[in-house]
Design an enzyme around this catalytic site. Structure first.
Site, PDB file in Angstrom:
ATOM      1  N   LYS A  33      -5.141  -4.205   4.101  1.00  0.00           N
ATOM      2  CA  LYS A  33      -4.062  -4.278   5.102  1.00  0.00           C
ATOM      3  C   LYS A  33      -3.722  -2.874   5.621  1.00  0.00           C
ATOM      4  CE  LYS A  33      -0.501  -4.191   1.553  1.00  0.00           C
ATOM      5  NZ  LYS A  33       0.199  -4.982   0.553  1.00  0.00           N
ATOM      6  N   ARG A 123      11.032 -11.863  -2.781  1.00  0.00           N
ATOM      7  CA  ARG A 123      10.706 -11.394  -1.438  1.00  0.00           C
ATOM      8  C   ARG A 123      10.085 -12.573  -0.682  1.00  0.00           C
ATOM      9  NH1 ARG A 123       6.488  -6.462  -0.443  1.00  0.00           N
ATOM     10  NH2 ARG A 123       5.056  -8.103  -1.105  1.00  0.00           N
ATOM     11  N   TYR A 254      10.237  24.520  16.484  1.00  0.00           N
ATOM     12  CA  TYR A 254      11.503  23.957  16.953  1.00  0.00           C
ATOM     13  C   TYR A 254      12.658  24.355  16.045  1.00  0.00           C
ATOM     14  CZ  TYR A 254       9.238  20.938  20.403  1.00  0.00           C
ATOM     15  OH  TYR A 254       8.548  20.465  21.473  1.00  0.00           O
ATOM     16  N   MET A 299       5.306  16.961  17.136  1.00  0.00           N
ATOM     17  CA  MET A 299       4.604  15.690  17.357  1.00  0.00           C
ATOM     18  C   MET A 299       3.090  15.812  17.142  1.00  0.00           C
ATOM     19  SD  MET A 299       4.854  13.069  20.564  1.00  0.00           S
ATOM     20  CE  MET A 299       6.634  13.041  20.590  1.00  0.00           C
TER      21      MET A 299
HETATM   22  C1  LIG Z   1      -0.344  -4.755  -0.806  1.00  0.00           C
HETATM   23  C2  LIG Z   1      -0.517  -5.885  -1.735  1.00  0.00           C
HETATM   24  C3  LIG Z   1      -1.358  -5.800  -2.861  1.00  0.00           C
HETATM   25  C4  LIG Z   1      -2.033  -4.518  -3.285  1.00  0.00           C
HETATM   26  O1  LIG Z   1      -1.161  -3.699  -4.003  1.00  0.00           O
HETATM   27  P1  LIG Z   1      -1.674  -2.320  -4.650  1.00  0.00           P
HETATM   28  O2  LIG Z   1      -0.492  -1.826  -5.395  1.00  0.00           O
HETATM   29  O3  LIG Z   1      -2.043  -1.433  -3.526  1.00  0.00           O
HETATM   30  O4  LIG Z   1      -2.841  -2.656  -5.508  1.00  0.00           O
HETATM   31  C5  LIG Z   1      -1.560  -6.945  -3.612  1.00  0.00           C
HETATM   32  N1  LIG Z   1      -0.954  -8.109  -3.297  1.00  0.00           N
HETATM   33  C6  LIG Z   1      -0.122  -8.220  -2.248  1.00  0.00           C
HETATM   34  C7  LIG Z   1       0.528  -9.522  -1.966  1.00  0.00           C
HETATM   35  C8  LIG Z   1       0.138  -7.122  -1.437  1.00  0.00           C
HETATM   36  O5  LIG Z   1       0.988  -7.234  -0.405  1.00  0.00           O
END
Ligand SMILES: *Cc1c(COP(=O)(O)O)cnc(C)c1O
Length: 345
Positions: A33, A123, A254, A299
């Protein structure tokens, strides 16, 4: 342009360590992801395929489609399909997560799904008490339930919630297995471990682990000898745009927040917060080679007390993240997709 290199040898080394823990490459679902934690979705998918990884986890349908050629199994964590996975080819590889009971009716008939269950993180996921209702609705909607999973809130900490979630999940496995028999969803795939959970326990019992940060070599787990062997795979370099000699008392950037204590050489490099260099590193950052930042990150620029043509900004996101008061995950995912990535080795 600033650029990123990926060390394939380190990646394969990490995957060797992970494979030992899961007892097989086929039990690893590599988490890709957010542009593979900033490493580059396609670059990492390609390396993973070469290593022999067949499963991946992504966030969206779009990401799933981009990596469909590289994997046999792709789990989408947070998106709803536009077409049924009964379709041939790419779509048939993709499984979708049910994060809430109400979501079930949005999936087209025939979609392959996995059910996320809340075991104390609070969650996403259905409640354990809703398991039977979920099976009933999934069946009625004509979906193909393939797996049940949960996610840990505290696998990287000494915290009793980790054990509570594990025992909740073990309990749930039994109930789900008997429901699967009743509704003809056998065999179900069960998975609960992220990187920290996989490295922490010595009793991996699931069918699969969802591994992200460990594969990228940045898992932080105290007193864990296996985690300590992991090697970061990503390095960021910036290119010099200009150099000047700074006299004692002159200020940089800046708001003139840096003032030279003595005469020194200063260069400006093409890596700023627009590229993912967290602005909270302003004025306090030191590179792995001991080069100090000077002034605020802007930036597209940051200034360092150096005249090197190419400056290594970081090669271990865990160390870099400390300067920003954050975690490696944020340091890495901040890196913009337009930075060129190349694979070494
Ligand atoms: C991001 C994620 C993982 C991976 O977690 P890591 O700590 O990077 O291994 C596993 N399961 C779900 C549902 C996630 O959102």
């Amino acid at each position: 342009m600033a650029f990123i290199t990926l060390n394939k040898n380190h990646f394969f080394h990490n995957l060797d360590i992970i494979t030992k823990r899961t007892c097989g490459k086929d039990k690893i679902a590599l988490v890709l992801k957010d542009n593979a934690y900033g490493h580059g979705l396609i670059e990492v998918a390609q390396m993973a395929k070469e290593y022999g990884i067949t499963k991946a986890v992504v966030r969206s349908c779009d990401e799933a489609k981009k990596v469909a050629d590289f994997f046999e199994y792709i789990l989408v964590l947070a998106d709803t399909p536009r077409e049924s996975s009964n379709a041939v080819g790419t779509a048939s590889k993709i499984r979708y997560t049910i994060n809430d009971l109400k979501q079930i009716k949005k999936f087209p008939k025939g979609t392959k799904v996995e059910l996320k269950v809340n075991t104390a993180m609070n969650r996403n996921g259905i409640e354990i008490e809703e398991l039977e209702a979920a099976f009933e609705r999934i069946d009625k909607q004509g979906l193909e339930l393939e797996g049940i999973f949960t996610h840990h809130s505290s696998a990287d900490e000494q915290n009793s919630i980790y054990d509570l979630q594990n025992s909740n999940f073990e309990r749930l496995k039994e109930r789900a297995t008997s429901l699967a028999k009743r509704y003809n969803f056998e065999p179900l795939r069960f998975h609960s471990s992220n990187s920290a959970a996989l490295f922490r326990g010595d009793d991996f019992r699931d069918d699969m682990a969802r591994v992200g940060i460990a594969a990228y070599g940045c898992l932080e787990l105290e007193n864990n000898s296996n985690a300590a062997k992991l090697k970061p795979i990503l390095s960021v370099y910036a290119k010099k745009l200009s150099t000047r000699n700074l006299k004692a008392g002159e200020c940089v950037g800046y708001s003139a927040t840096y003032k030279a204590q003595k005469n020194c050489t200063l260069s400006n490099y093409d890596f700023g917060y627009g590229d993912g260099f967290l602005r909270s590193c302003s004025n306090n950052y030191i590179t792995p080679e001991g080069v100090n930042i000077a002034g605020r990150i802007s930036m597209d620029n940051s200034s360092f007390l150096s005249d090197k043509e190419e400056l290594l900004i970081f090669d271990d996101a865990r160390v870099a993240a400390k300067f920003a008061g954050t975690i490696s995950y944020e340091m890495l995912t901040a890196l913009k997709p337009n930075l060129k990535r190349s694979v070494l080795g």
